[in-house]
Design an enzyme around this catalytic site. Structure first.
Site, PDB file in Angstrom:
ATOM      1  N   ASN A   1     -10.141   0.107   0.309  1.00  0.00           N
ATOM      2  CA  ASN A   1      -8.921   0.024   0.450  1.00  0.00           C
ATOM      3  C   ASN A   1      -8.159  -0.200  -1.058  1.00  0.00           C
ATOM      4  O   ASN A   1      -8.263  -1.721  -1.195  1.00  0.00           O
ATOM      5  CB  ASN A   1      -8.239  -0.813   1.310  1.00  0.00           C
ATOM      6  CG  ASN A   1      -6.845  -0.735   1.657  1.00  0.00           C
ATOM      7  OD1 ASN A   1      -5.989  -0.478   0.737  1.00  0.00           O
ATOM      8  ND2 ASN A   1      -6.263  -1.020   2.647  1.00  0.00           N
TER       9      ASN A   1
ATOM     10  N   CYS B   1       0.942  -1.030   0.039  1.00  0.00           N
ATOM     11  CA  CYS B   1      -0.137  -0.036  -0.016  1.00  0.00           C
ATOM     12  C   CYS B   1       0.891   1.291  -0.119  1.00  0.00           C
ATOM     13  O   CYS B   1       0.487   2.271  -0.317  1.00  0.00           O
ATOM     14  CB  CYS B   1      -0.820   0.027   1.226  1.00  0.00           C
ATOM     15  SG  CYS B   1      -1.888  -1.604   1.121  1.00  0.00           S
TER      16      CYS B   1
ATOM     17  N   HIS C   1      -2.654   6.833   3.041  1.00  0.00           N
ATOM     18  CA  HIS C   1      -3.320   5.684   2.558  1.00  0.00           C
ATOM     19  C   HIS C   1      -4.894   5.478   3.021  1.00  0.00           C
ATOM     20  O   HIS C   1      -4.885   5.797   4.144  1.00  0.00           O
ATOM     21  CB  HIS C   1      -2.366   4.414   2.894  1.00  0.00           C
ATOM     22  CG  HIS C   1      -2.866   3.082   2.434  1.00  0.00           C
ATOM     23  ND1 HIS C   1      -3.458   3.114   1.390  1.00  0.00           N
ATOM     24  CD2 HIS C   1      -3.033   2.020   3.243  1.00  0.00           C
ATOM     25  CE1 HIS C   1      -3.808   1.664   1.259  1.00  0.00           C
ATOM     26  NE2 HIS C   1      -3.572   1.144   2.573  1.00  0.00           N
TER      27      HIS C   1
HETATM   28  O1  UT7 Z   1      -3.674  -1.594   3.795  1.00  0.00           O
HETATM   29  C1  UT7 Z   1      -3.633  -2.042   5.033  1.00  0.00           C
HETATM   30  C2  UT7 Z   1      -4.643  -3.023   5.104  1.00  0.00           C
HETATM   31  N1  UT7 Z   1      -5.041  -3.506   6.332  1.00  0.00           N
HETATM   32  C3  UT7 Z   1      -5.706  -2.461   7.117  1.00  0.00           C
HETATM   33  O2  UT7 Z   1      -5.822  -1.639   7.024  1.00  0.00           O
HETATM   34  C4  UT7 Z   1      -6.340  -3.619   8.317  1.00  0.00           C
HETATM   35  C5  UT7 Z   1      -6.502  -2.665   9.624  1.00  0.00           C
HETATM   36  N2  UT7 Z   1      -7.068  -3.103  10.402  1.00  0.00           N
HETATM   37  C6  UT7 Z   1      -8.408  -2.720  10.532  1.00  0.00           C
HETATM   38  O3  UT7 Z   1      -8.987  -2.019   9.417  1.00  0.00           O
HETATM   39  C7  UT7 Z   1      -9.447  -3.601  11.682  1.00  0.00           C
HETATM   40  O4  UT7 Z   1      -8.710  -4.362  12.425  1.00  0.00           O
HETATM   41  C8  UT7 Z   1     -10.563  -4.302  10.979  1.00  0.00           C
HETATM   42  C9  UT7 Z   1     -11.552  -3.569  10.143  1.00  0.00           C
HETATM   43  C10 UT7 Z   1     -10.017  -5.345   9.718  1.00  0.00           C
HETATM   44  C11 UT7 Z   1     -11.357  -5.297  12.031  1.00  0.00           C
HETATM   45  O5  UT7 Z   1     -11.927  -4.433  12.938  1.00  0.00           O
HETATM   46  P1  UT7 Z   1     -11.692  -4.473  14.356  1.00  0.00           P
HETATM   47  O6  UT7 Z   1     -12.228  -3.283  15.095  1.00  0.00           O
HETATM   48  O7  UT7 Z   1     -10.273  -4.670  14.633  1.00  0.00           O
HETATM   49  O8  UT7 Z   1     -12.551  -5.917  14.678  1.00  0.00           O
HETATM   50  P2  UT7 Z   1     -12.007  -7.293  15.152  1.00  0.00           P
HETATM   51  O9  UT7 Z   1     -10.845  -8.137  14.212  1.00  0.00           O
HETATM   52  O10 UT7 Z   1     -11.331  -7.190  16.856  1.00  0.00           O
HETATM   53  O11 UT7 Z   1     -13.125  -8.196  15.286  1.00  0.00           O
HETATM   54  C12 UT7 Z   1     -14.200  -7.893  16.056  1.00  0.00           C
HETATM   55  C13 UT7 Z   1     -15.425  -8.848  15.877  1.00  0.00           C
HETATM   56  C14 UT7 Z   1     -14.918 -10.278  15.884  1.00  0.00           C
HETATM   57  O12 UT7 Z   1     -16.088 -11.015  16.440  1.00  0.00           O
HETATM   58  P3  UT7 Z   1     -15.932 -11.679  17.914  1.00  0.00           P
HETATM   59  O13 UT7 Z   1     -14.567 -12.508  17.998  1.00  0.00           O
HETATM   60  O14 UT7 Z   1     -15.689 -10.399  18.782  1.00  0.00           O
HETATM   61  O15 UT7 Z   1     -17.212 -12.300  18.146  1.00  0.00           O
HETATM   62  C15 UT7 Z   1     -14.719 -10.657  14.303  1.00  0.00           C
HETATM   63  O16 UT7 Z   1     -15.123 -12.061  13.913  1.00  0.00           O
HETATM   64  O17 UT7 Z   1     -16.139  -8.572  14.710  1.00  0.00           O
HETATM   65  C16 UT7 Z   1     -16.107  -9.660  13.814  1.00  0.00           C
HETATM   66  N3  UT7 Z   1     -15.960  -9.380  12.450  1.00  0.00           N
HETATM   67  C17 UT7 Z   1     -16.908  -9.068  12.036  1.00  0.00           C
HETATM   68  N4  UT7 Z   1     -18.407  -9.047  12.153  1.00  0.00           N
HETATM   69  C18 UT7 Z   1     -19.116  -8.482  10.966  1.00  0.00           C
HETATM   70  C19 UT7 Z   1     -14.697  -9.319  11.668  1.00  0.00           C
HETATM   71  N5  UT7 Z   1     -15.048  -9.073  10.468  1.00  0.00           N
HETATM   72  C20 UT7 Z   1     -16.371  -8.945  10.257  1.00  0.00           C
HETATM   73  C21 UT7 Z   1     -17.187  -8.398   9.509  1.00  0.00           C
HETATM   74  N6  UT7 Z   1     -18.663  -8.174   9.721  1.00  0.00           N
HETATM   75  N7  UT7 Z   1     -16.963  -8.290   8.226  1.00  0.00           N
END
Ligand code: UT7
Length: 324
Positions: A281, A111, A251
């Protein structure tokens, strides 16, 4: 003399996929996606390829700068999703444009790729090897995503953004680049290594596809600590006070990341334009597509003071200051 952006271009696939459409085949919701990322929709390639998007963006950038392909000295293409491992995307662009004089190669800095291409072009121009360059970030990431993994596939979209840069009295003022390879496995896609007569991997050639894998929270933490630090460093190197900056063009990974960076820098959010709401993204394409949008809409004015900053798989990171 330095390097200035003299023209921009972009290309986005026609097919729009909004969050509601994702709800039809994934255990997710529009509310979750918007609250956690700010993304409402993304565009995905159907007939378009990384090359076709890149070529379109490059043609626009040349047109915007009033240049012809024959005048281009160097083509740098940033991508992690080329159509071919080789020949490289930049050589495909060179061929499609008929830019016969241009040297051409790809950059894989994920990225942060467009930023690294800009810095590389600026360094070449500064040392006198080339007078100009066509730089492009182009991705069809949707072909590398596991569409059953809701934690990754909702984030990304396809597109390409390009800029024509050339030697000028003002433009790029300072650059910094870095990498933290120890954190590399936070975001990766492994290449397939099929069985050979001499090595057994258990993978038969041809069919196996490996998807993008990510530890979202690790990437999030990396971004919100590294990007503000990079920006502080580049402001110091340039001799700018943060109050002088017109725009921070970052980004476009996640609205929460951008908001958190604005807060850490104690700068108003309206200095941090975003287009991830519409496009998701787009990895290396995100910064140049935003630049093109702001350029063509007249939001960017000659003389504006801009900070560009990116981070990505690697983990790579960097920041650049420039006068528009
Ligand atoms: O160019 C670089 C590319 N990468 C990035 O920029 C990634 C940076 N990270 C992020 O943007 C965030 O970490 C995410 C958006 C990917 C995830 O958000 P988060 O607030 O860190 O969520 P999490 O991974 O802690 O997940 C929280 C909950 C989990 O459920 P449980 O375990 O609490 O029951 C996930 O399974 O949200 C769940 N979850 C979803 N729920 C509904 C994960 N993805 C989804 C989804 N829809 N799409």
């Amino acid at each position: 003399m330095t390097t200035r952006i003299l023209g921009t271009g972009s290309a986005i696939p026609d097919r729009v996929v909004n969050n509601q459409e994702l709800e039809t085949f994934l255990d997710t919701s529009d509310t979750w996606i918007q609250e956690r990322t700010g993304i409402q929709s993304r565009h995905t390639a159907t007939t378009e390829t990384t090359t076709s998007l890149a070529v379109k963006a490059c043609m626009q950038a040349l047109e915007d700068a009033g240049k012809t392909p024959e005048e281009v000295d160097l083509i740098l293409a940033a991508t992690v999703s080329p159509d071919y491992t080789f020949p490289c995307l930049a050589c495909e662009i060179q061929s499609a444009l008929g830019a016969k004089q241009a040297a051409a190669y790809d950059i894989n800095a994920a990225c942060a790729g467009f930023l690294f291409a800009l810095d590389s072009a600026a360094a070449y121009i500064q040392c006198g090897l080339y007078k100009n360059a066509l730089i492009v970030g182009a991705e069809v990431l949707t072909k590398l995503l596991n569409w059953e993994d809701r934690s990754t596939c909702i984030l990304f979209g396809d597109g390409a953004g390009a800029a024509f840069v050339a030697e000028e009295k003002t433009g790029v003022l300072a650059m910094m680049q870095g990498a933290n390879g120890q954190k590399g496995m936070a975001l990766y896609r492994q290449e397939t290594a099929p069985d050979t007569p001499f090595r057994k991997t258990g993978i038969r050639g041809g069919a196996a596809v490996n998807y993008l894998e990510m530890s979202g929270q690790d990437v999030f933490r990396f971004a919100i600590s590294q990007v503000p630090e990079s920006i502080q460093q580049i402001l110091e190197k340039t001799g700018w006070d943060k109050k002088e900056v017109d725009y921070y063009i970052l980004h476009q990974a996640n609205a929460r990341i951008i908001q958190s960076i604005a807060k850490r820098l104690d700068e108003p959010e309206d200095k941090f334009p975003m287009n991830l709401t519409q496009f998701g993204n787009m990895s290396s394409a995100s910064i140049p597509v935003l630049l093109d949008e702001m350029n063509k809409s007249g939001r960017l004015k000659r003389g504006d003071k801009i900070v560009l900053s990116g981070f990505g798989a690697g983990m790579t990171y960097g920041a650049t200051t420039l006068v528009w």
